[in-house]
Each structure stands twice: as structure tokens, then as C-alpha cells.
Enzyme design. Structure first.
Site, PDB file in Angstrom:
ATOM      1  N   SER A  22       0.823  -1.213   0.000  1.00  0.00           N
ATOM      2  CA  SER A  22       0.000   0.000   0.000  1.00  0.00           C
ATOM      3  C   SER A  22       0.852   1.256   0.000  1.00  0.00           C
ATOM      4  O   SER A  22       1.710   1.421   0.866  1.00  0.00           O
ATOM      5  CB  SER A  22      -0.830   0.081   1.284  1.00  0.00           C
ATOM      6  N   HIS A  57      -3.931   0.715  -5.043  1.00  0.00           N
ATOM      7  CA  HIS A  57      -3.293  -0.484  -5.588  1.00  0.00           C
ATOM      8  C   HIS A  57      -3.571  -0.540  -7.087  1.00  0.00           C
ATOM      9  O   HIS A  57      -4.681  -0.843  -7.500  1.00  0.00           O
ATOM     10  CB  HIS A  57      -3.876  -1.760  -4.958  1.00  0.00           C
ATOM     11  N   HIS A  98      -6.036  -9.088  -1.648  1.00  0.00           N
ATOM     12  CA  HIS A  98      -6.048  -9.361  -0.212  1.00  0.00           C
ATOM     13  C   HIS A  98      -7.160 -10.339   0.142  1.00  0.00           C
ATOM     14  O   HIS A  98      -8.207 -10.358  -0.505  1.00  0.00           O
ATOM     15  CB  HIS A  98      -6.262  -8.060   0.569  1.00  0.00           C
ATOM     16  N   TYR A 114      -9.120 -10.062   2.589  1.00  0.00           N
ATOM     17  CA  TYR A 114     -10.333  -9.350   3.032  1.00  0.00           C
ATOM     18  C   TYR A 114     -11.218  -8.906   1.865  1.00  0.00           C
ATOM     19  O   TYR A 114     -12.360  -8.521   2.058  1.00  0.00           O
ATOM     20  CB  TYR A 114      -9.990  -8.146   3.922  1.00  0.00           C
ATOM     21  N   GLU A 115     -10.686  -8.958   0.642  1.00  0.00           N
ATOM     22  CA  GLU A 115     -11.517  -8.599  -0.511  1.00  0.00           C
ATOM     23  C   GLU A 115     -12.504  -9.712  -0.845  1.00  0.00           C
ATOM     24  O   GLU A 115     -13.401  -9.525  -1.657  1.00  0.00           O
ATOM     25  CB  GLU A 115     -10.629  -8.296  -1.730  1.00  0.00           C
ATOM     26  N   ALA A 142       2.675  -2.133   3.896  1.00  0.00           N
ATOM     27  CA  ALA A 142       2.509  -1.125   4.933  1.00  0.00           C
ATOM     28  C   ALA A 142       1.957  -1.885   6.139  1.00  0.00           C
ATOM     29  O   ALA A 142       1.096  -2.746   5.985  1.00  0.00           O
ATOM     30  CB  ALA A 142       1.535  -0.055   4.475  1.00  0.00           C
ATOM     31  N   MET A 154      -2.211  -6.978   6.697  1.00  0.00           N
ATOM     32  CA  MET A 154      -3.296  -7.774   6.113  1.00  0.00           C
ATOM     33  C   MET A 154      -2.844  -8.526   4.862  1.00  0.00           C
ATOM     34  O   MET A 154      -3.655  -8.840   3.989  1.00  0.00           O
ATOM     35  CB  MET A 154      -4.474  -6.848   5.779  1.00  0.00           C
ATOM     36  N   SER A 155      -1.561  -8.786   4.755  1.00  0.00           N
ATOM     37  CA  SER A 155      -1.045  -9.460   3.545  1.00  0.00           C
ATOM     38  C   SER A 155       0.220 -10.238   3.907  1.00  0.00           C
ATOM     39  O   SER A 155       0.465 -10.546   5.065  1.00  0.00           O
ATOM     40  CB  SER A 155      -0.727  -8.409   2.477  1.00  0.00           C
ATOM     41  N   ASN A 214       2.092   3.483  10.551  1.00  0.00           N
ATOM     42  CA  ASN A 214       1.370   4.046  11.705  1.00  0.00           C
ATOM     43  C   ASN A 214       1.688   3.177  12.912  1.00  0.00           C
ATOM     44  O   ASN A 214       2.156   2.062  12.756  1.00  0.00           O
ATOM     45  CB  ASN A 214      -0.145   3.994  11.447  1.00  0.00           C
ATOM     46  N   HIS A 221      -6.880   4.818   6.645  1.00  0.00           N
ATOM     47  CA  HIS A 221      -6.091   4.371   5.483  1.00  0.00           C
ATOM     48  C   HIS A 221      -5.333   5.555   4.875  1.00  0.00           C
ATOM     49  O   HIS A 221      -4.256   5.404   4.303  1.00  0.00           O
ATOM     50  CB  HIS A 221      -7.026   3.727   4.451  1.00  0.00           C
TER      51      HIS A 221
HETATM   52  N1  HPA Z   1      -3.035  -2.800  11.165  1.00  0.00           N
HETATM   53  C1  HPA Z   1      -3.179  -3.703  10.178  1.00  0.00           C
HETATM   54  N2  HPA Z   1      -2.785  -3.476   8.942  1.00  0.00           N
HETATM   55  C2  HPA Z   1      -2.200  -2.298   8.671  1.00  0.00           C
HETATM   56  C3  HPA Z   1      -2.026  -1.307   9.655  1.00  0.00           C
HETATM   57  C4  HPA Z   1      -2.462  -1.584  10.978  1.00  0.00           C
HETATM   58  O1  HPA Z   1      -2.341  -0.752  11.905  1.00  0.00           O
HETATM   59  N3  HPA Z   1      -1.418  -0.261   9.049  1.00  0.00           N
HETATM   60  C5  HPA Z   1      -1.233  -0.609   7.745  1.00  0.00           C
HETATM   61  N4  HPA Z   1      -1.710  -1.843   7.519  1.00  0.00           N
END
Ligand code: HPA
Length: 281
Positions: free
Chosen positions: A31, A62, A84, A86-87, A114, A212-213, A236, A248
Site C-alpha cells: 500500500s 493499488h 487481499h 479481506y476482498e 505497509a 493484512m497481507s 502508523n 487508510h
Molecule cells: N493494522 C493492520 N494493517 C495495517 C495497519 C495496521 O495498523 N497499518 C497498515 N496496515
């Protein structure tokens, strides 16, 4: 034929009809890190939707395409955008592109993403080399009949993020005078970010960053005998660590801010991996 294998082979044939290029290193851009494509001397691109049956990402930020070309003189295939779990895709679709890049000839899989920092020593904008992962909260991509053509039923995972590659990434960062954190990545389903209590749980389990990947792709690649390495951009600090909500947008803003450094690190790492590849078992 097994339907998962059949789909993979159809995609492979579809790619080979259009592109005749043998990459050495496969790079997956996370990301906000997609503009690394600008650092590649491009030979060809292939939009995912041009590949019959290929899973296409729906996430903003993406782009969905393969870039074939050279980083310095190293032949690479680069995924600008991934799909992903989650998609709503099954894990076998999530890892199809990884498997495809191995079939194209890539020996090394270089994963980026990320991720939310869980370790209190991390700050937004840091890079973390992945030393290991936890993915017990998402299904293994290897569930189902084993694809014997690709790898064994019970693959060993004891050196999944190859120690030799870790050493190359470590020395590359040092050479550039760049700070490189190290730690364990935990893959969660998303798409919601974690609750503060879930973040605490992940920390207790030994995770340093959440995302998430990545881990599922690493497992599929390792199953096929690829050498895997990975870098997370800590976009973050995870939920509950700061007294502010998470978005996001923040993830993308941090990735944008450090994209220059990211390009420098990834380019130098690819060159050094290429140089060291012969001696990595
Ligand atoms: N959690 C999960 N996935 C992420 C995060 C997070 O804080 N930041 C970027 N992808």
C-alpha cells in the site's frame, strides 16, 4: 486436474502468450509503495485484467499490473498492487500471483507492505525487515489437496525469511546509513484495523507489526522453494498506542513521505541480492 493448479496454469499460459521475460527477483509493492515502479527500466507491463482468470484487486492505491524490467541490471517482475484476503478471495487466489511469478522464473520473492507498528520502539515511517511471521488468524494458502507439482505436503518453515537474505538487507541498510528495524509480522484478516486489545494480544504473541497481507504469500513461495525476504513500512502505530483514530489515509501519507528512502533501500537490496544469489542455498 486440480482446479487451483488448472487456474494457475491457464494464467501462466496467458502471460506467456503476451510476455517473454524471465525475471530473477519478484517484487511485491505494498500500500502506498506502488510508485517504486518508476525506479524500474520497464520492458513490458501487463494489466491483471488482461490475464484470463487472474484475481484483480479492488483497493484504492493499488494499481493492478505486473511490470517486467530491470532494476540496475537485475531482471525483475514487480507486482504493482496485490489482492487481499479481506476482498473476499480465497487464499488460493491471494497467492496465485506469487506462484505465477515463480513459474515465470523468479528465484527470490521480495515482499513489501505497509504495517501497523506494535513494538513500542517503532515509529511511523520506520522500515522493518521481517524476520518471521505469525499467520494463525488467517487460513494457510496450502489448505486443500497438495499441489505436488509445486511443493511438498508439509513444507518446512524454519527459515522462511532466509537468514542469508536478511543479512544482505541488514548490510544494505548499513551501507546506506539507513535505520532498519527488525521484527515479526503478524497477518490478520482485516479489513478493519485491530482493536487496542487485539493489538495487546499480538504483542503478547511476539508480533512487532501487523498487516493484512504478506505472510500467506511467503508461505506459498516457500512451498515452491523460492527464497523470501520482506520489508514492512511502518505506516502508523497500531490502534490504541496513540490517542487518535487510525485511517487508510494516514497509511498512504506515511508511505508517500518515505517513498524516496524506500526506493533507495529496495534498489540497493535488489542489486546486493543479485550479487549474493549464487552463494545462497
Ligand atoms: N493494522 C493492520 N494493517 C495495517 C495497519 C495496521 O495498523 N497499518 C497498515 N496496515
Amino acid at each position: 486436474m486440480n482446479p487451483v493448479y488448472e487456474k494457475l496454469m491457464k494464467c501462466y499460459e496467458s502471460v506467456r502468450e503476451k510476455i517473454d521475460f524471465t525475471p530473477e527477483i519478484a517484487l511485491v509493492l505494498g500500500s502506498g509503495l506502488g510508485d517504486y515502479g518508476d525506479s524500474i527500466r520497464v520492458e513490458a507491463t501487463l494489466d491483471y485484467h488482461e490475464i484470463e482468470g487472474f484475481p484483480v484487486s479492488t483497493v484504492q492505491g493499488h494499481k493492478g499490473r505486473f511490470i517486467f524490467g530491470y532494476v540496475e541490471d537485475v531482471p525483475v517482475v514487480c507486482m504493482q498492487g496485490r489482492v487481499h484476503y479481506y476482498e473476499g478471495y480465497p487464499m488460493t487466489d491471494v497467492v496465485l500471483p506469487t506462484r505465477l511469478m515463480k513459474l515465470m522464473g523468479a528465484k527470490v520473492l521480495f515482499l513489501t507492505n505497509a504495517a501497523g507498528g506494535i513494538n513500542y520502539d517503532f515509529a511511523a515511517g520506520d522500515f522493518m525487515m521481517i524476520t518471521d511471521h505469525i499467520m494463525n488468524f488467517v487460513p494457510s494458502p496450502l489448505i486443500g489437496p497438495n499441489l505436488d507439482e509445486l511443493g511438498p505436503r508439509f513444507p518446512d518453515m524454519s527459515d522462511i525469511y532466509k537468514k542469508d537474505l536478511q543479512e544482505i538487507l541488514r548490510s544494505t541498510a548499513k551501507q546506506l546509513g539507513m535505520k532498519l528495524q527488525e521484527g515479526v509480522y503478524i497477518q490478520l484478516t482485516g479489513p478493519n484495523f485491530e482493536t487496542p486489545q487485539e493489538v495487546k494480544m499480538c504483542r503478547i504473541l511476539g508480533a512487532d507489526a501487523a498487516g493484512m497481507s504478506t505472510a500467506a504469500e511467503a508461505v506459498a513461495a516457500n512451498h515452491m522453494g523460492m527464497k523470501v525476504c520482506g520489508i514492512s513500512c511502518i505506516s502508523n502505530l497500531a490502534c490504541g498506542m496513540l490517542d487518535q483514530p487510525l485511517s487508510h489515509v494516514e497509511v498512504q501519507e506515511t508511505a508517500d513521505r518515505v517513498s524516496g528512502q524506500f526506493k533507495e533501500l529496495v534498489t540497493a537490496a535488489i542489486v546486493n541480492i543479485h550479487k549474493g544469489l549464487e552463494s545462497i542455498s
